[in-house]
Design a protein around this motif. Structure first.
Motif, PDB file in Angstrom:
ATOM      1  N   PRO A 171     -39.676  89.250 -32.330  1.00 17.23           N
ATOM      2  CA  PRO A 171     -39.576  89.393 -30.863  1.00 17.23           C
ATOM      3  C   PRO A 171     -38.264  90.041 -30.431  1.00 17.23           C
ATOM      4  O   PRO A 171     -37.183  89.703 -30.916  1.00 17.23           O
ATOM      5  N   ASP A 172     -38.375  90.980 -29.491  1.00 17.38           N
ATOM      6  CA  ASP A 172     -37.230  91.785 -29.087  1.00 17.38           C
ATOM      7  C   ASP A 172     -36.168  90.985 -28.346  1.00 17.38           C
ATOM      8  O   ASP A 172     -34.998  91.398 -28.319  1.00 17.38           O
ATOM      9  N   PHE A 173     -36.521  89.854 -27.746  1.00 20.18           N
ATOM     10  CA  PHE A 173     -35.509  89.111 -26.992  1.00 20.18           C
ATOM     11  C   PHE A 173     -34.415  88.563 -27.898  1.00 20.18           C
ATOM     12  O   PHE A 173     -33.336  88.188 -27.414  1.00 20.18           O
ATOM     13  N   LEU A 174     -34.659  88.531 -29.216  1.00 25.91           N
ATOM     14  CA  LEU A 174     -33.621  88.086 -30.144  1.00 25.91           C
ATOM     15  C   LEU A 174     -32.535  89.133 -30.352  1.00 25.91           C
ATOM     16  O   LEU A 174     -31.481  88.818 -30.932  1.00 25.91           O
ATOM     17  N   ASN A 175     -32.768  90.353 -29.909  1.00 25.16           N
ATOM     18  CA  ASN A 175     -31.788  91.432 -30.092  1.00 25.16           C
ATOM     19  C   ASN A 175     -31.491  92.113 -28.761  1.00 25.16           C
ATOM     20  O   ASN A 175     -31.855  93.267 -28.551  1.00 25.16           O
ATOM     21  N   PRO A 176     -30.816  91.405 -27.849  1.00 30.99           N
ATOM     22  CA  PRO A 176     -30.476  92.037 -26.568  1.00 30.99           C
ATOM     23  C   PRO A 176     -29.583  93.248 -26.778  1.00 30.99           C
ATOM     24  O   PRO A 176     -28.787  93.296 -27.726  1.00 30.99           O
ATOM     25  N   ALA A 177     -29.736  94.227 -25.905  1.00 31.42           N
ATOM     26  CA  ALA A 177     -28.941  95.454 -26.043  1.00 31.42           C
ATOM     27  C   ALA A 177     -27.461  95.141 -25.843  1.00 31.42           C
ATOM     28  O   ALA A 177     -27.072  94.611 -24.797  1.00 31.42           O
ATOM     29  N   PRO A 178     -26.608  95.434 -26.829  1.00 35.37           N
ATOM     30  CA  PRO A 178     -25.166  95.183 -26.664  1.00 35.37           C
ATOM     31  C   PRO A 178     -24.616  96.002 -25.492  1.00 35.37           C
ATOM     32  O   PRO A 178     -24.790  97.219 -25.450  1.00 35.37           O
ATOM     33  N   PRO A 179     -23.946  95.349 -24.541  1.00 39.35           N
ATOM     34  CA  PRO A 179     -23.415  96.098 -23.392  1.00 39.35           C
ATOM     35  C   PRO A 179     -22.171  96.908 -23.733  1.00 39.35           C
ATOM     36  O   PRO A 179     -21.789  97.800 -22.982  1.00 39.35           O
ATOM     37  N   GLY A 180     -21.522  96.585 -24.858  1.00 42.97           N
ATOM     38  CA  GLY A 180     -20.316  97.286 -25.260  1.00 42.97           C
ATOM     39  C   GLY A 180     -20.297  97.494 -26.757  1.00 42.97           C
ATOM     40  O   GLY A 180     -21.262  97.179 -27.456  1.00 42.97           O
ATOM     41  N   PRO A 181     -19.183  97.984 -27.297  1.00 43.79           N
ATOM     42  CA  PRO A 181     -19.136  98.309 -28.728  1.00 43.79           C
ATOM     43  C   PRO A 181     -19.123  97.102 -29.649  1.00 43.79           C
ATOM     44  O   PRO A 181     -19.514  97.223 -30.803  1.00 43.79           O
ATOM     45  N   SER A 182     -18.686  95.949 -29.183  1.00 44.97           N
ATOM     46  CA  SER A 182     -18.609  94.787 -30.071  1.00 44.97           C
ATOM     47  C   SER A 182     -18.782  93.489 -29.283  1.00 44.97           C
ATOM     48  O   SER A 182     -17.816  92.755 -29.071  1.00 44.97           O
ATOM     49  N   PRO A 183     -20.001  93.201 -28.824  1.00 42.32           N
ATOM     50  CA  PRO A 183     -20.220  91.949 -28.100  1.00 42.32           C
ATOM     51  C   PRO A 183     -19.953  90.752 -29.003  1.00 42.32           C
ATOM     52  O   PRO A 183     -20.179  90.807 -30.212  1.00 42.32           O
ATOM     53  N   THR A 184     -19.474  89.674 -28.425  1.00 40.12           N
ATOM     54  CA  THR A 184     -19.269  88.458 -29.197  1.00 40.12           C
ATOM     55  C   THR A 184     -20.608  87.774 -29.428  1.00 40.12           C
ATOM     56  O   THR A 184     -21.598  88.032 -28.738  1.00 40.12           O
ATOM     57  N   PHE A 185     -20.616  86.887 -30.407  1.00 42.65           N
ATOM     58  CA  PHE A 185     -21.815  86.109 -30.679  1.00 42.65           C
ATOM     59  C   PHE A 185     -22.208  85.301 -29.444  1.00 42.65           C
ATOM     60  O   PHE A 185     -23.391  85.225 -29.089  1.00 42.65           O
ATOM     61  N   GLY A 186     -21.225  84.728 -28.758  1.00 43.15           N
ATOM     62  CA  GLY A 186     -21.510  83.952 -27.555  1.00 43.15           C
ATOM     63  C   GLY A 186     -22.131  84.786 -26.453  1.00 43.15           C
ATOM     64  O   GLY A 186     -23.030  84.319 -25.741  1.00 43.15           O
ATOM     65  N   GLU A 187     -21.681  86.022 -26.296  1.00 48.46           N
ATOM     66  CA  GLU A 187     -22.254  86.897 -25.272  1.00 48.46           C
ATOM     67  C   GLU A 187     -23.710  87.223 -25.577  1.00 48.46           C
ATOM     68  O   GLU A 187     -24.557  87.268 -24.666  1.00 48.46           O
ATOM     69  N   GLU A 188     -24.014  87.436 -26.845  1.00 48.62           N
ATOM     70  CA  GLU A 188     -25.404  87.731 -27.198  1.00 48.62           C
ATOM     71  C   GLU A 188     -26.289  86.504 -27.012  1.00 48.62           C
ATOM     72  O   GLU A 188     -27.446  86.616 -26.588  1.00 48.62           O
ATOM     73  N   ARG A 202     -30.441  83.476 -23.767  1.00 49.23           N
ATOM     74  CA  ARG A 202     -30.752  82.382 -22.834  1.00 49.23           C
ATOM     75  C   ARG A 202     -31.326  82.912 -21.522  1.00 49.23           C
ATOM     76  O   ARG A 202     -32.166  82.270 -20.892  1.00 49.23           O
ATOM     77  N   ALA A 203     -30.853  84.082 -21.104  1.00 51.92           N
ATOM     78  CA  ALA A 203     -31.270  84.641 -19.821  1.00 51.92           C
ATOM     79  C   ALA A 203     -32.587  85.416 -19.895  1.00 51.92           C
ATOM     80  O   ALA A 203     -33.023  85.980 -18.886  1.00 51.92           O
ATOM     81  N   SER A 204     -33.236  85.432 -21.050  1.00 46.12           N
ATOM     82  CA  SER A 204     -34.502  86.171 -21.194  1.00 46.12           C
ATOM     83  C   SER A 204     -35.554  85.603 -20.239  1.00 46.12           C
ATOM     84  O   SER A 204     -35.798  84.394 -20.237  1.00 46.12           O
ATOM     85  N   PRO A 205     -36.200  86.446 -19.431  1.00 55.78           N
ATOM     86  CA  PRO A 205     -37.246  85.948 -18.528  1.00 55.78           C
ATOM     87  C   PRO A 205     -38.405  85.318 -19.304  1.00 55.78           C
ATOM     88  O   PRO A 205     -38.793  85.812 -20.372  1.00 55.78           O
TER      89      PRO A 205
END
Length: 336
Positions: A73-90, A95-98
């Motif tokens: 499922p694609d919700f496990l791999n959210p698009a990184p908003p920057g070059p190195s998102p933290t694990f917590g950000e991902e 969590r915010a997946s509709p």
């Protein structure tokens, strides 16, 4: 089968790299669940598989979400908003997946696998509550399987991005896209991926192209096409072959590091080439478990060791600071 993804000049202008912790979670879980002994990752799987089973993570919702083959499922791999998102950000993005999107991707997984496991059937019925349980399992998996090794993994990923960025600067984007992987080619208008069973649609995704190196993705690149995000292409990073090779370190019997830290502390750092528990380190070094615990507390306070919960045990690993200390060449002039 060969699939094509058309790329405009605007897409190439928006092309970027990212290092993504979650792009290591899914592929590494798949490798562990496959039961295969990967020639490169054999040492890692030998250490992690027993810990995974002891923590029950080989049979939870995360394991159901990452089958041994096929769609994840694609919700496990959210698009990184920057070059190195933290694990917590991902994790926050997961969590915010509709709920509707999660259910739609579970429908696709069920269509491919023939059924959903009991944990995913419950998730389907109660996404808002149980998606948090999935995130908790991902956090637990990270601590057991990846966090103790992240310093090594991250070094390989960063080196790959540096190499690719220089490649673009010296030879252009076409050379980069043509040399990402043997199954990927570029013909000035489209990116072609061999050995892919599903078509790629430019209209189904956002603008740009997101390139993500991964040490566990393979033997062919993985793709994620989920509007409105740009297409993601996770490819095997350069340098994976040397990822788990032992590194030369200053042993604890002497030298400048032992003079500063003490013989026992420097010996423990040398033994942490592979993450280990207090009991394992005591057995390897001959130090008492109480002494090892005391020394590890001091090393952790100095930022040289990190601790990671693995079920009922705690794994200790060297930090990047410790790696630099242990592998740095000596500046002492040779004796005359």
């Amino acid at each position: 089968m060969r699939a094509e993804l058309a790329l405009s000049v605007g897409d190439l202008a928006r092309m970027r790299f990212a290092v993504s912790p979650m792009w290591e979670v899914g592929p590494s879980m798949r490798l562990l669940r496959s039961g295969h002994e990967h020639p490169v990752h054999r040492a890692w799987t030998a250490q992690v598989r027993p810990r995974l089973a002891a923590a029950g993570l080989d049979r939870g919702r995360l394991a159901e979400l990452v089958p041994p083959s096929g769609y994840v499922p694609d919700f496990l791999n959210p698009a990184p908003p920057g070059p190195s998102p933290t694990f917590g950000e991902e994790l926050a993005a997961i969590r915010a997946s509709p709920a509707g999107r999660v259910r739609g991707e579970l429908d696709r997984l069920r269509d491919q696998q023939g059924r959903l496991g009991p944990g995913l059937r419950d998730l389907y019925d109660d996404v808002p509550r149980l998606l948090e349980r999935v995130v908790e399992e991902i956090e637990a998996y990270w601590e057991v399987a990846l966090a103790p090794y992240w310093v090594r993994i991250r070094a390989v990923l960063d080196a790959d991005v540096f190499h690719r960025a220089r490649q673009v600067a010296e030879h252009g984007a076409g050379r980069l896209l043509g040399e990402l992987h043997s199954s990927v080619s570029w013909d000035d208008s489209a990116l072609r991926l061999a050995d892919r069973h599903a078509p790629l649609s430019r209209q189904a995704v956002g603008a740009g192209l997101l390139l993500i190196p991964s040490v566990f993705t393979g033997p062919v690149p993985f793709t994620r096409l989920a509007p409105p995000d740009p297409p993601q292409l996770a490819y095997p990073a350069r340098g994976i072959g040397a990822l788990w090779e032992p590194r030369p370190v200053v042993r604890g019997g002497g030298g400048a590091l032992a003079a500063v830290l003490g013989r026992s502390r420097s010996l423990l750092l040398a033994e942490l080439g592979s993450p280990a528990t207090t009991t394992e380190l005591a057995g390897r070094t001959g130090l008492s478990a109480a002494g090892v615990s005391q020394f590890l507390t001091a090393l952790r306070g100095a930022g040289l060791v990190s601790a990671h919960r693995a079920g009922r045990c705690v794994l200790y690993a060297r930090t990047s600071v410790a790696e630099a200390l242990l592998t740095a060449p000596s500046d002492r002039p040779p004796a005359s």
